[in-house]
Design a protein around this motif. Structure first.
Motif, PDB file in Angstrom:
ATOM      1  N   ARG A  82      -3.735  33.889-100.334  1.00  0.00           N
ATOM      2  CA  ARG A  82      -4.173  32.848-101.264  1.00  0.00           C
ATOM      3  C   ARG A  82      -4.341  33.405-102.674  1.00  0.00           C
ATOM      4  N   LEU A  83      -4.892  34.608-102.773  1.00  0.00           N
ATOM      5  CA  LEU A  83      -5.101  35.217-104.079  1.00  0.00           C
ATOM      6  C   LEU A  83      -3.764  35.489-104.768  1.00  0.00           C
ATOM      7  N   LEU A  84      -2.799  36.022-104.018  1.00  0.00           N
ATOM      8  CA  LEU A  84      -1.483  36.305-104.599  1.00  0.00           C
ATOM      9  C   LEU A  84      -0.792  35.011-105.029  1.00  0.00           C
ATOM     10  N   ALA A  85      -0.875  33.985-104.186  1.00  0.00           N
ATOM     11  CA  ALA A  85      -0.264  32.697-104.533  1.00  0.00           C
ATOM     12  C   ALA A  85      -0.875  32.138-105.820  1.00  0.00           C
ATOM     13  N   GLN A  86      -2.198  32.254-105.941  1.00  0.00           N
ATOM     14  CA  GLN A  86      -2.885  31.758-107.133  1.00  0.00           C
ATOM     15  C   GLN A  86      -2.437  32.528-108.368  1.00  0.00           C
ATOM     16  N   GLU A  87      -2.385  33.870-108.260  1.00  0.00           N
ATOM     17  CA  GLU A  87      -2.019  34.696-109.406  1.00  0.00           C
ATOM     18  C   GLU A  87      -0.568  34.485-109.817  1.00  0.00           C
ATOM     19  N   ALA A  88       0.314  34.279-108.836  1.00  0.00           N
ATOM     20  CA  ALA A  88       1.744  34.163-109.109  1.00  0.00           C
ATOM     21  C   ALA A  88       2.190  32.727-109.357  1.00  0.00           C
ATOM     22  N   GLY A  89       1.274  31.767-109.156  1.00  0.00           N
ATOM     23  CA  GLY A  89       1.651  30.371-109.311  1.00  0.00           C
ATOM     24  C   GLY A  89       2.560  29.872-108.210  1.00  0.00           C
ATOM     25  N   TRP A  90       2.448  30.463-107.023  1.00  0.00           N
ATOM     26  CA  TRP A  90       3.292  30.077-105.876  1.00  0.00           C
ATOM     27  C   TRP A  90       2.726  28.809-105.236  1.00  0.00           C
ATOM     28  N   ARG A  91       3.580  27.824-105.026  1.00  0.00           N
ATOM     29  CA  ARG A  91       3.109  26.537-104.515  1.00  0.00           C
ATOM     30  C   ARG A  91       3.379  26.354-103.030  1.00  0.00           C
ATOM     31  N   GLY A  92       4.088  27.287-102.420  1.00  0.00           N
ATOM     32  CA  GLY A  92       4.364  27.172-100.994  1.00  0.00           C
ATOM     33  C   GLY A  92       3.309  27.877-100.164  1.00  0.00           C
ATOM     34  N   GLY A  93       3.670  28.205 -98.943  1.00  0.00           N
ATOM     35  CA  GLY A  93       2.726  28.859 -98.046  1.00  0.00           C
ATOM     36  C   GLY A  93       3.374  30.032 -97.343  1.00  0.00           C
ATOM     37  N   VAL A  94       2.709  30.491 -96.300  1.00  0.00           N
ATOM     38  CA  VAL A  94       3.223  31.601 -95.501  1.00  0.00           C
ATOM     39  C   VAL A  94       2.527  31.562 -94.149  1.00  0.00           C
ATOM     40  N   HIS A  95       3.248  31.936 -93.110  1.00  0.00           N
ATOM     41  CA  HIS A  95       2.610  32.152 -91.822  1.00  0.00           C
ATOM     42  C   HIS A  95       2.562  33.650 -91.578  1.00  0.00           C
TER      43      HIS A  95
END
Length: 310
Positions: A82-95
């Protein structure tokens, strides 16, 4: 953004660690402590597979007791994603499929290794292209041991343990780990150390405000000398861990009678790390401790930090 769940998969492996030396400074106003630690990454691992998905989810399996492992947003690997997605502006997810091999709540940084592996895996999967320095900065926001799980090898940690500098360690050090079914809470162990220091304030030297890793430890690592390291190894948290779990002292004595050069509590415990003279001595020690009814594992260090596995 909607992604196919089978469009990509990244496998990352991150190691557990042993604190071959840990000095704990005085308690600060915020309740935390500065530490000075010599970390060594050892050959017991957490494996994380990251697959593209619409949301951030996890599944956890492994060879260790998983009862204390959160499988929701409290999990450190989920927080890392979640932290990486927030910092990178990533809108998808990951399993994240997590296979645990490091003892849970054992003082060996298993959760931190999960977080480090998740950062590396998601960075590769999402193509975010963060630098090593940026990943380490994110890791430090997740926990003091996460940057070392990214770095691996042997390192000195200062401050809260996340101010890292590599330490030269020649050759190979062989350890036998004795794990336990119970865990120890890191905050509880630090609280027990503070209580011990207060209780015996007239009899023991006060802790340094700015702790240091002693020169003998660094010399032993640089020389690749297990006997020298055995003389220098120390963990300030050991007295607290033994107060909370007195039976650990009995196992430490057993290991040293069975031929270990030294035995120490790893981190906040309860895992015990026994240093052996060499590979053959470690195998013999593992056999003896296993025959005595303990769960004993032969590992070696140093090994690399979180890495993508082909």
């Amino acid at each position: 953004m909607s992604l196919s769940a089978d469009s990509a998969r990244v496998h990352v492996r991150a190691p557990g660690k042993i604190n071959v030396f840990l000095e704990v400074g005085e308690v600060q106003e915020d309740g935390y402590h500065d530490v000075a630690s010599a970390y060594q990454a050892v050959s017991v691992f957490e494996d994380v597979w990251a697959t593209t998905a619409d949301e951030i989810t996890i599944a956890v399996s492994g060879t260790v007791d998983l009862a204390q492992v959160p499988q929701d947003d409290r999990n450190l690997a989920v927080r890392a994603a979640r932290l990486l997605a927030q910092e990178a502006g990533w809108r998808g997810g990951v399993h994240l499929d997590i296979r645990k091999g490091v003892p849970v709540a054992g003082g060996m940084g298993g959760g931190s290794a999960d977080a480090a592996a998740a950062l590396v895996a998601c960075d590769a999967l999402w193509g975010t292209g963060l630098s090593v320095h940026e990943l380490h900065e994110l890791g430090a926001r997740l926990g003091a041991d996460v940057p070392f799980a990214l770095m691996g090898g042997t390192a000195v940690g200062m401050g809260r343990g996340d101010e890292l500098s590599p330490a030269l360690a020649r050759g190979r050090f062989d350890w036998v780990l004795v794990t336990h079914a119970f865990g120890l809470s890191t905050p509880e162990v630090y609280a027990a150390l503070d209580a011990h220091r207060s209780r015996y304030a007239l009899d023991i030297a006060p802790p340094r405000r700015r702790p240091v890793v002693e020169a003998d430890v660094l010399h032993a690592l640089r020389a690749g000398d297990a006997a020298m390291l055995a003389e220098a190894a120390r963990n300030d948290l050991q007295v607290a861990a033994l107060a909370l779990r007195p039976e650990l002292a009995t196992v430490l004595a057993e290991g040293e009678r069975a031929g270990a050069l030294a035995g120490i509590v790893s981190g906040s415990g309860p895992t015990l790390a026994f240093l052996a003279a060499d590979r053959e001595a470690a195998i013999e020690l593992q056999v003896l401790l296993s025959a005595a009814g303990h769960t004993a594992l032969h590992v070696h260090g140093p090994v690399p930090g979180a890495r993508i596995v082909d």
